[in-house]
Design a protein around this motif. Structure first.
Motif, PDB file in Angstrom:
ATOM      1  N   LEU A 108       0.830  -1.206   0.000  1.00 36.10           N
ATOM      2  CA  LEU A 108       0.000   0.000   0.000  1.00 36.10           C
ATOM      3  C   LEU A 108       0.867   1.259   0.000  1.00 36.10           C
ATOM      4  O   LEU A 108       0.557   2.239  -0.689  1.00 36.10           O
ATOM      5  N   ASP A 109       1.935   1.224   0.777  1.00 37.07           N
ATOM      6  CA  ASP A 109       2.846   2.363   0.802  1.00 37.07           C
ATOM      7  C   ASP A 109       3.470   2.585  -0.573  1.00 37.07           C
ATOM      8  O   ASP A 109       3.581   3.725  -1.048  1.00 37.07           O
ATOM      9  N   GLU A 110       3.849   1.498  -1.229  1.00 41.17           N
ATOM     10  CA  GLU A 110       4.414   1.612  -2.582  1.00 41.17           C
ATOM     11  C   GLU A 110       3.376   2.157  -3.562  1.00 41.17           C
ATOM     12  O   GLU A 110       3.706   2.941  -4.464  1.00 41.17           O
ATOM     13  N   ASP A 111       2.122   1.752  -3.403  1.00 40.97           N
ATOM     14  CA  ASP A 111       1.057   2.269  -4.271  1.00 40.97           C
ATOM     15  C   ASP A 111       0.913   3.779  -4.118  1.00 40.97           C
ATOM     16  O   ASP A 111       0.755   4.504  -5.106  1.00 40.97           O
ATOM     17  N   LEU A 112       0.937   4.250  -2.878  1.00 38.37           N
ATOM     18  CA  LEU A 112       0.845   5.695  -2.639  1.00 38.37           C
ATOM     19  C   LEU A 112       2.033   6.415  -3.256  1.00 38.37           C
ATOM     20  O   LEU A 112       1.875   7.439  -3.931  1.00 38.37           O
ATOM     21  N   ARG A 113       3.216   5.884  -3.044  1.00 40.17           N
ATOM     22  CA  ARG A 113       4.398   6.518  -3.625  1.00 40.17           C
ATOM     23  C   ARG A 113       4.347   6.513  -5.154  1.00 40.17           C
ATOM     24  O   ARG A 113       4.861   7.423  -5.805  1.00 40.17           O
ATOM     25  N   GLY A 114       3.704   5.483  -5.696  1.00 37.64           N
ATOM     26  CA  GLY A 114       3.546   5.422  -7.151  1.00 37.64           C
ATOM     27  C   GLY A 114       2.685   6.552  -7.684  1.00 37.64           C
ATOM     28  O   GLY A 114       2.842   6.977  -8.840  1.00 37.64           O
ATOM     29  N   LYS A 115       1.770   7.045  -6.874  1.00 38.50           N
ATOM     30  CA  LYS A 115       0.932   8.179  -7.268  1.00 38.50           C
ATOM     31  C   LYS A 115       1.708   9.495  -7.218  1.00 38.50           C
ATOM     32  O   LYS A 115       1.409  10.434  -7.963  1.00 38.50           O
ATOM     33  N   ILE A 116       2.690   9.554  -6.344  1.00 40.92           N
ATOM     34  CA  ILE A 116       3.473  10.781  -6.176  1.00 40.92           C
ATOM     35  C   ILE A 116       4.610  10.871  -7.183  1.00 40.92           C
ATOM     36  O   ILE A 116       4.942  11.951  -7.688  1.00 40.92           O
ATOM     37  N   ARG A 117       5.175   9.732  -7.509  1.00 40.05           N
ATOM     38  CA  ARG A 117       6.411   9.673  -8.295  1.00 40.05           C
ATOM     39  C   ARG A 117       6.350  10.402  -9.640  1.00 40.05           C
ATOM     40  O   ARG A 117       7.314  11.100 -10.012  1.00 40.05           O
ATOM     41  N   PRO A 118       5.265  10.293 -10.426  1.00 38.80           N
ATOM     42  CA  PRO A 118       5.263  10.974 -11.727  1.00 38.80           C
ATOM     43  C   PRO A 118       5.482  12.479 -11.628  1.00 38.80           C
ATOM     44  O   PRO A 118       6.192  13.065 -12.462  1.00 38.80           O
TER      45      PRO A 118
ATOM     46  N   SER B 239       9.022  17.155 -12.353  1.00 37.57           N
ATOM     47  CA  SER B 239       9.642  18.365 -11.793  1.00 37.57           C
ATOM     48  C   SER B 239      11.143  18.409 -12.054  1.00 37.57           C
ATOM     49  O   SER B 239      11.747  19.478 -12.048  1.00 37.57           O
ATOM     50  N   MET B 240      11.751  17.247 -12.284  1.00 38.55           N
ATOM     51  CA  MET B 240      13.202  17.183 -12.524  1.00 38.55           C
ATOM     52  C   MET B 240      13.550  17.106 -14.015  1.00 38.55           C
ATOM     53  O   MET B 240      14.721  17.053 -14.372  1.00 38.55           O
ATOM     54  N   ASP B 241      12.538  17.099 -14.863  1.00 39.55           N
ATOM     55  CA  ASP B 241      12.751  16.947 -16.307  1.00 39.55           C
ATOM     56  C   ASP B 241      13.145  18.284 -16.930  1.00 39.55           C
ATOM     57  O   ASP B 241      12.309  19.173 -17.121  1.00 39.55           O
ATOM     58  N   ALA B 242      14.424  18.420 -17.264  1.00 42.36           N
ATOM     59  CA  ALA B 242      14.936  19.678 -17.821  1.00 42.36           C
ATOM     60  C   ALA B 242      14.474  19.916 -19.249  1.00 42.36           C
ATOM     61  O   ALA B 242      14.611  21.028 -19.769  1.00 42.36           O
ATOM     62  N   SER B 243      13.912  18.887 -19.911  1.00 45.71           N
ATOM     63  CA  SER B 243      13.499  19.047 -21.301  1.00 45.71           C
ATOM     64  C   SER B 243      12.136  19.734 -21.434  1.00 45.71           C
ATOM     65  O   SER B 243      11.761  20.152 -22.530  1.00 45.71           O
ATOM     66  N   VAL B 244      11.408  19.874 -20.337  1.00 44.21           N
ATOM     67  CA  VAL B 244      10.077  20.493 -20.363  1.00 44.21           C
ATOM     68  C   VAL B 244      10.208  21.972 -20.013  1.00 44.21           C
ATOM     69  O   VAL B 244      10.855  22.323 -19.022  1.00 44.21           O
TER      70      VAL B 244
END
Length: 252
Positions: A136-146, A151-156
């Motif tokens: 469940l914790d991994e599922d929640l983190r999966g929602k946050i990760r994208p 936010s770290m993508d310098a190409s955008v």
């Protein structure tokens, strides 16, 4: 439960006479203090290598600290990562070095640390409860990760990125966090920890998540996002006050 008194040398002889791994598991469950005599060895040296952030390494650090397992906590700078990456097994951090042998995959490291620290139940059904909580914790983190990756993508372009990240974080704060925290709130009903009266690897991992969500590092996610979940808030405070962790957090 309390282990029955049993002379360790006699236990070793019994084990030698016992057939198969099943007998080993049964005896280990009855006599947990005799683990070294059952051939389950602890490494002489443990080194955990990760960036100087909580990230994927913190749950492992906490598990080792909870078990009072000595380890070298090696922190590397992001500027060092380019040179280090080709030398890692899978191009990832964290790494765990056990008596000179190097391993990858943070989930495997957490389980290993938990077994050394006594944070992994021996009973398969109890392990299921622990793994459910981790999932469940991994599922929640999966929602946050994208949103973190974006936010770290310098190409955008900056403006486009800021707008999109804000939209994603709004969903995380208003929908995803309450959805998953409701499950954890119920798990903690009448309990000190996620699966019972003692902490497990699931608690080590979930504590990292609660600190992450309330640490003010996720733009768009309020630091008080857990206030409507009193059991979760109490759990976080309880874990942070554990002597094995309190000193560690005080230094951060």
């Amino acid at each position: 439960r309390a282990s029955p008194s049993f002379p360790v040398p006699m236990l070793g002889r019994l084990l030698s006479a016992a057939a198969g791994a099943g007998a080993t598991v049964a005896l280990a469950d009855m006599y947990p203090d005799a683990l070294p005599t059952l051939g389950l060895t602890k490494p002489k040296d443990i080194k955990l290598t990760y960036f100087d952030i909580p990230g994927a390494g913190e749950k492992i650090r906490l598990a080792l600290l909870l078990g009072k397992i000595p380890f070298k906590d090696e922190r590397v700078g992001f500027q060092e990562w380019g040179e280090l990456k080709p030398k890692t097994p899978y191009g990832q951090l964290p790494l765990m070095e056990l008596d000179g042998e190097v391993f990858g995959q943070s989930g495997a490291m957490l389980q290993y640390a938990g077994k050394l620290a006594g944070l992994v139940p021996k009973d398969p059904k109890q392990c299921m409860y622990v793994d459910v909580a981790i999932g469940l914790d991994e599922d929640l983190r999966g929602k946050i990760r994208p949103s973190v990756y974006l936010s770290m993508d310098a190409s955008v372009p900056a403006k486009t990125k800021a707008k999109k990240v804000a939209e994603m974080r709004k969903v995380v704060a208003e929908k995803d966090i309450p959805y998953y925290m409701n499950f954890f709130e119920k798990m903690l009903e009448g309990r000190q920890f996620l699966t019972g009266s003692k902490p497990t690897v699931a608690d080590a991992q979930f504590l990292v998540t609660t600190r992450y969500l309330t640490g003010g590092v996720l733009d768009g996610v309020p630091k008080d996002c857990l206030k409507q979940f009193p059991n979760v808030v109490a759990f976080k405070a309880r874990m942070e006050e554990m002597p094995e962790l309190k000193e560690y957090f005080a230094k951060k």
